[in-house]
Write a protein that holds these residues in place. Structure first.
Motif, PDB file in Angstrom:
ATOM      1  N   PHE A 359      41.720 -38.891  65.230  1.00 50.35           N
ATOM      2  CA  PHE A 359      40.545 -38.025  65.107  1.00 50.35           C
ATOM      3  C   PHE A 359      40.066 -37.497  66.466  1.00 50.35           C
ATOM      4  CE2 PHE A 359      39.308 -40.686  61.140  1.00 50.35           C
ATOM      5  CZ  PHE A 359      40.207 -39.973  60.380  1.00 50.35           C
ATOM      6  N   ILE A 360      40.125 -38.357  67.491  1.00 48.91           N
ATOM      7  CA  ILE A 360      39.611 -37.964  68.804  1.00 48.91           C
ATOM      8  C   ILE A 360      40.604 -37.031  69.487  1.00 48.91           C
ATOM      9  CG2 ILE A 360      38.866 -38.812  71.077  1.00 48.91           C
ATOM     10  CD1 ILE A 360      38.032 -41.415  69.709  1.00 48.91           C
ATOM     11  N   THR A 361      40.106 -35.903  69.933  1.00 49.19           N
ATOM     12  CA  THR A 361      40.963 -34.870  70.528  1.00 49.19           C
ATOM     13  C   THR A 361      40.968 -34.958  72.052  1.00 49.19           C
ATOM     14  OG1 THR A 361      39.173 -33.273  70.689  1.00 49.19           O
ATOM     15  CG2 THR A 361      40.406 -33.329  68.610  1.00 49.19           C
ATOM     16  N   LEU A 362      41.919 -34.261  72.654  1.00 46.94           N
ATOM     17  CA  LEU A 362      41.996 -34.223  74.115  1.00 46.94           C
ATOM     18  C   LEU A 362      40.748 -33.561  74.709  1.00 46.94           C
ATOM     19  CD1 LEU A 362      45.753 -33.333  74.733  1.00 46.94           C
ATOM     20  CD2 LEU A 362      44.611 -35.496  75.252  1.00 46.94           C
ATOM     21  N   GLU A 363      40.196 -32.584  74.013  1.00 46.85           N
ATOM     22  CA  GLU A 363      38.982 -31.914  74.480  1.00 46.85           C
ATOM     23  C   GLU A 363      37.810 -32.892  74.526  1.00 46.85           C
ATOM     24  OE1 GLU A 363      41.913 -29.125  73.250  1.00 46.85           O
ATOM     25  OE2 GLU A 363      40.961 -30.722  72.086  1.00 46.85           O
ATOM     26  N   GLN A 364      37.718 -33.729  73.499  1.00 47.10           N
ATOM     27  CA  GLN A 364      36.648 -34.729  73.477  1.00 47.10           C
ATOM     28  C   GLN A 364      36.842 -35.772  74.587  1.00 47.10           C
ATOM     29  OE1 GLN A 364      37.173 -35.736  69.282  1.00 47.10           O
ATOM     30  NE2 GLN A 364      35.078 -35.019  68.849  1.00 47.10           N
ATOM     31  N   ILE A 365      38.104 -36.117  74.848  1.00 48.28           N
ATOM     32  CA  ILE A 365      38.391 -37.083  75.915  1.00 48.28           C
ATOM     33  C   ILE A 365      38.027 -36.494  77.275  1.00 48.28           C
ATOM     34  CG2 ILE A 365      40.251 -38.352  77.082  1.00 48.28           C
ATOM     35  CD1 ILE A 365      41.609 -38.589  74.317  1.00 48.28           C
ATOM     36  N   ALA A 366      38.248 -35.185  77.452  1.00 48.20           N
ATOM     37  CA  ALA A 366      37.884 -34.522  78.715  1.00 48.20           C
ATOM     38  C   ALA A 366      36.379 -34.601  78.953  1.00 48.20           C
ATOM     39  CB  ALA A 366      38.352 -33.069  78.680  1.00 48.20           C
ATOM     40  N   GLN A 466      45.830 -40.994  76.924  1.00 48.38           N
ATOM     41  CA  GLN A 466      46.684 -41.729  75.980  1.00 48.38           C
ATOM     42  C   GLN A 466      45.903 -42.866  75.327  1.00 48.38           C
ATOM     43  OE1 GLN A 466      49.784 -41.166  74.890  1.00 48.38           O
ATOM     44  NE2 GLN A 466      49.780 -43.008  73.633  1.00 48.38           N
ATOM     45  N   SER A 467      45.167 -43.623  76.134  1.00 48.54           N
ATOM     46  CA  SER A 467      44.456 -44.797  75.623  1.00 48.54           C
ATOM     47  C   SER A 467      43.351 -44.417  74.647  1.00 48.54           C
ATOM     48  CB  SER A 467      43.856 -45.583  76.791  1.00 48.54           C
ATOM     49  OG  SER A 467      43.124 -46.689  76.330  1.00 48.54           O
ATOM     50  N   ALA A 468      42.639 -43.335  74.930  1.00 45.66           N
ATOM     51  CA  ALA A 468      41.473 -42.967  74.114  1.00 45.66           C
ATOM     52  C   ALA A 468      41.836 -42.159  72.868  1.00 45.66           C
ATOM     53  CB  ALA A 468      40.477 -42.189  74.966  1.00 45.66           C
ATOM     54  N   ARG A 469      43.095 -41.864  72.662  1.00 49.20           N
ATOM     55  CA  ARG A 469      43.493 -41.143  71.445  1.00 49.20           C
ATOM     56  C   ARG A 469      43.414 -42.099  70.257  1.00 49.20           C
ATOM     57  NH1 ARG A 469      46.022 -36.144  71.620  1.00 49.20           N
ATOM     58  NH2 ARG A 469      45.572 -36.185  69.388  1.00 49.20           N
ATOM     59  N   ALA A 470      42.207 -42.272  69.769  1.00 45.87           N
ATOM     60  CA  ALA A 470      41.937 -43.208  68.677  1.00 45.87           C
ATOM     61  C   ALA A 470      41.125 -42.487  67.608  1.00 45.87           C
ATOM     62  CB  ALA A 470      41.173 -44.415  69.220  1.00 45.87           C
ATOM     63  N   ASP A 471      40.689 -43.225  66.598  1.00 45.84           N
ATOM     64  CA  ASP A 471      39.828 -42.647  65.561  1.00 45.84           C
ATOM     65  C   ASP A 471      38.348 -42.902  65.874  1.00 45.84           C
ATOM     66  OD1 ASP A 471      42.012 -41.714  64.094  1.00 45.84           O
ATOM     67  OD2 ASP A 471      42.237 -43.627  63.045  1.00 45.84           O
ATOM     68  N   TYR A 472      38.078 -43.992  66.577  1.00 39.77           N
ATOM     69  CA  TYR A 472      36.710 -44.357  66.961  1.00 39.77           C
ATOM     70  C   TYR A 472      36.780 -44.910  68.386  1.00 39.77           C
ATOM     71  CZ  TYR A 472      36.436 -44.641  61.837  1.00 39.77           C
ATOM     72  OH  TYR A 472      36.531 -44.384  60.491  1.00 39.77           O
ATOM     73  N   LEU A 473      35.760 -44.622  69.181  1.00 38.36           N
ATOM     74  CA  LEU A 473      35.760 -45.129  70.554  1.00 38.36           C
ATOM     75  C   LEU A 473      34.330 -45.304  71.048  1.00 38.36           C
ATOM     76  CD1 LEU A 473      38.039 -44.295  73.475  1.00 38.36           C
ATOM     77  CD2 LEU A 473      35.584 -44.001  73.826  1.00 38.36           C
ATOM     78  N   GLY A 474      34.063 -46.455  71.663  1.00 38.34           N
ATOM     79  CA  GLY A 474      32.765 -46.708  72.278  1.00 38.34           C
ATOM     80  C   GLY A 474      32.962 -47.166  73.709  1.00 38.34           C
ATOM     81  N   VAL A 475      31.998 -46.858  74.557  1.00 38.74           N
ATOM     82  CA  VAL A 475      32.090 -47.242  75.970  1.00 38.74           C
ATOM     83  C   VAL A 475      30.823 -47.990  76.370  1.00 38.74           C
ATOM     84  CG1 VAL A 475      32.387 -46.448  78.341  1.00 38.74           C
ATOM     85  CG2 VAL A 475      33.504 -45.212  76.470  1.00 38.74           C
ATOM     86  N   LEU A 476      31.015 -49.147  77.021  1.00 39.36           N
ATOM     87  CA  LEU A 476      29.912 -49.960  77.515  1.00 39.36           C
ATOM     88  C   LEU A 476      30.069 -50.158  79.016  1.00 39.36           C
ATOM     89  CD1 LEU A 476      29.896 -52.647  74.688  1.00 39.36           C
ATOM     90  CD2 LEU A 476      28.114 -50.933  75.083  1.00 39.36           C
ATOM     91  N   ARG A 477      28.948 -50.234  79.714  1.00 40.90           N
ATOM     92  CA  ARG A 477      29.001 -50.403  81.165  1.00 40.90           C
ATOM     93  C   ARG A 477      28.296 -51.699  81.560  1.00 40.90           C
ATOM     94  NH1 ARG A 477      27.515 -45.185  83.715  1.00 40.90           N
ATOM     95  NH2 ARG A 477      29.683 -44.797  83.090  1.00 40.90           N
ATOM     96  N   PRO A 478      29.012 -52.612  82.223  1.00 41.19           N
ATOM     97  CA  PRO A 478      28.376 -53.854  82.682  1.00 41.19           C
ATOM     98  C   PRO A 478      27.266 -53.569  83.694  1.00 41.19           C
ATOM     99  CG  PRO A 478      30.768 -54.059  82.697  1.00 41.19           C
ATOM    100  CD  PRO A 478      30.469 -52.618  82.449  1.00 41.19           C
TER     101      PRO A 478
END
Length: 601
Positions: A359-366, A466-478
């Motif tokens: 689902f996640i596109t290269l444009e969204q990853i950019a 490559q890694s973020a080409r998934a269907d769902y993705l969340g990012v957390l920062r310590p």
């Protein structure tokens, strides 16, 4: 012939019916005795007397097995068997005794005396004597060093802990490796002087005795230490796992298991006891005036070590049974491991949908990349993979974003110069040259590497694209200082190239899974603050899953003591087959979603 066989069958049948209870009792006793004999021989129960005890149980088993079928036979027939056996034994008793003695002596000689090699061969008598005199002095120093390193290790309360921090693990492994380095240094002397038999005891008795004293004193001192270590560690699996991790000194894994195998082997038992006998024999034939003072010290220490082992013989027997159980469990685990690995690989590669694009596109990853910083934790999910079934919770994968080499140089610039290094690149060139080489390259789609993560090939680098080409993705920062984040990224880099952990064992670092890589990178160590992820029991193992990380964030969200901040959330939609950027509130609730793909709408 057929008539005779049929008659025998009828006789046995009648015998069984007539003495049913007695026959069953005899067969039961025979079966139990056979089992005990096998246990004593195979598992070394009642070590070091396991062989003798197993023979006794075997004779009992044979006695009751014969008895089960002789209740109703003629006494003459019954006595014939035993009379013939007794006659043979008494007739050839001298021959049998000689054969047994010869076999025993051959076994002892084969175990104790090396038959190939001679390190003294190229030396003159004077050179050999000088070598032995020097090695006697070296051996006394090595004995002291062995005791010091062993005491520092064995007296450490960490050996009794059931839960170890990262600092505990580092301290334990440092002390273990220090002891191993001293032990292996002593092995160099032992390996030379185990050939003491190449020196004539008749023409050069002093050199012969001192060479043997060097080898035996160092050998039995290590076994005294091994006993104390085994007794202290007992069956503390948490500590055993740490001692069995890869050791740069040992050059392999399982160094503690090697200690166990050495200590409980029958060969070692023979060498320890025959060595003590031979020292007594040498001391009877040699005058102390002719011996090096260091040799006397060595033999006295050897006698103390032997006395300690002898006084703990019962404890050794109990430990031997435990060690055999542990070895058996490990062997069974090793048999199961290839199956587990193949199943995991098969499930990891099994995709249950006709949809190929994520689902996640290269444009969204950019767009995502603009918000990312080195040290950010990514949680991901790809629907319709069979491996999702075996992973607790909705989020199935975790990865650590480290940024490109240029990103790291820029982000951590204010931490440098750091010692002799002017930037991250210089540090990696010295500490992790293979990783740096890959960071300077691009992947098959011409994207730069910027993520470290654990997948079936092991701990690898990937591009974010490559890694973020998934269907769902969340990012957390310590919520850590830049120095603590930098140290965490560097610790993650230490795991680069390690294999994937199909055992999902978070108490070791030799092999890792995806969330274990993140967990290990952010463990508090020394002055580094780190993150406090609580391991929980899942399927008999203590782990933390990617979903647990999101759950931790959600539980601490909005509090002053929170350790994680929200960065980004891209939410997939199975119905629309697209992904959309969503809010922090929606991400905070994502851990509670069902994990099965067919419920994702």
């Amino acid at each position: 012939m057929a008539k005779h066989s049929q008659q025998e069958i009828v006789t046995l049948k009648n015998h069984f019916l007539k003495h049913k209870k007695k026959v069953l009792l005899s067969l039961t006793i025979a079966a139990i005795s056979f089992g005990l004999a096998a246990a004593c021989a195979g598992l070394k129960l009642l070590y070091p007397f396991h062989f003798i005890v197993s023979v006794v149980f075997l004779l009992i088993a044979l006695r009751y097995l014969i008895k089960a079928f002789l209740f109703d036979r003629q006494k003459v027939s019954k006595s014939k068997i035993f009379r013939k056996t007794k006659n043979i034994i008494f007739q050839y008793k001298l021959v049998i005794a000689i054969v047994l003695v010869v076999l025993f002596c051959v076994y002892i000689a084969w175990t104790v005396i090396p038959y190939s090699g001679n390190p003294f061969e190229a030396l003159s008598v004077e050179e050999r004597h000088e070598l032995i005199e020097n090695d006697v002095e070296i051996a006394t120093v090595l004995l002291d060093n062995l005791e010091l390193a062993a005491d520092d290790l064995i007296q450490d309360p960490i050996l009794k802990k059931s839960v170890l921090t990262a600092d505990d693990r580092i301290q334990l492994q440092n002390k273990w490796n220090l002891f191993l380095s001293v032990a292996m240094e002593s092995e160099k002397n032992t390996d030379i002087h185990k050939y003491f038999n190449r020196i004539s005891v008749f023409s050069h008795p002093k050199d012969h005795a001192q060479s043997f004293g060097i080898a035996y004193s160092l050998y039995i001192k290590k076994f005294e230490i091994f006993h104390k270590l085994i007794d202290t560690v007992d069956d503390n699996n948490v500590v055993i796992k740490q001692l069995n991790e890869y050791s740069p000194v040992f050059g392999a894994k399982d160094s503690y298991d090697d200690v166990l195998d050495r200590f409980f082997s029958s060969d070692s038992f023979v060498r320890r006891n025959m060595g003590r006998f031979y020292i007594s024999l040498l001391n009877l034939t040699l005058s102390e005036k002719n011996l090096n003072e260091g040799y006397i010290v060595l033999t006295e220490e050897a006698e103390k070590s032997y006395a300690y082992l002898l006084s703990n013989i019962f404890n050794t027997t109990v430990k031997a049974a435990k060690e055999q159980r542990y070895s058996l469990e490990k062997e069974l685990s090793n048999l199961w491991f290839p199956v587990q690995k193949n199943v995991a690989n098969m499930m990891g590669d099994s995709y249950l949908s006709s949809r190929h694009e994520k689902f996640i596109t290269l444009e969204q990853i950019a767009e995502l990349k603009k918000e990312m910083q080195p040290g950010d934790i990514m949680v991901q999910r790809r629907n319709w993979y069979a491996s999702n079934v075996g992973i607790p919770g909705f989020w199935a994968h975790a990865a650590l974003y480290v940024g490109t080499l240029e990103d790291m140089n820029a982000h951590f610039a204010d931490l440098f110069p750091m010692g002799e290094y002017q930037n991250v690149e210089q540090l990696l060139a010295q500490e992790h040259p293979k990783l740096l080489k890959q960071l300077k390259e691009v992947d098959k789609d011409n994207f730069k590497y910027s993520v470290i993560e654990g997948k079936s090939p092991g701990i690898i680098l990937q591009s974010l694209e490559q890694s973020a080409r998934a269907d769902y993705l969340g990012v957390l920062r310590p919520r850590l200082s830049k120095k603590d984040t930098f140290d965490s990224v560097m610790r993650a880099f230490e795991n680069y190239g390690k294999p994937y952990d199909y055992n999902f064992d978070f108490e070791t670092r030799d092999e890792l899974v995806c969330s274990e890589l993140v967990y290990d990178a952010y463990q508090p160590i020394g002055t580094k603050k780190g993150l406090h992820f609580e391991l929980r029991m899942t399927s008999g193992r203590k782990i933390i899953s990617p979903t647990d990380m999101v759950k931790k964030y959600s539980a601490e969200r909005g509090t002053e003591n929170r350790e994680l901040d929200f960065v980004y959330f891209i939410d997939g939609n199975e119905e629309l087959e697209k992904a959309f950027v969503k809010t922090e509130e929606e991400f905070a609730q994502s851990f509670d979603r069902p994990k099965y793909s067919w419920f994702q709408k």
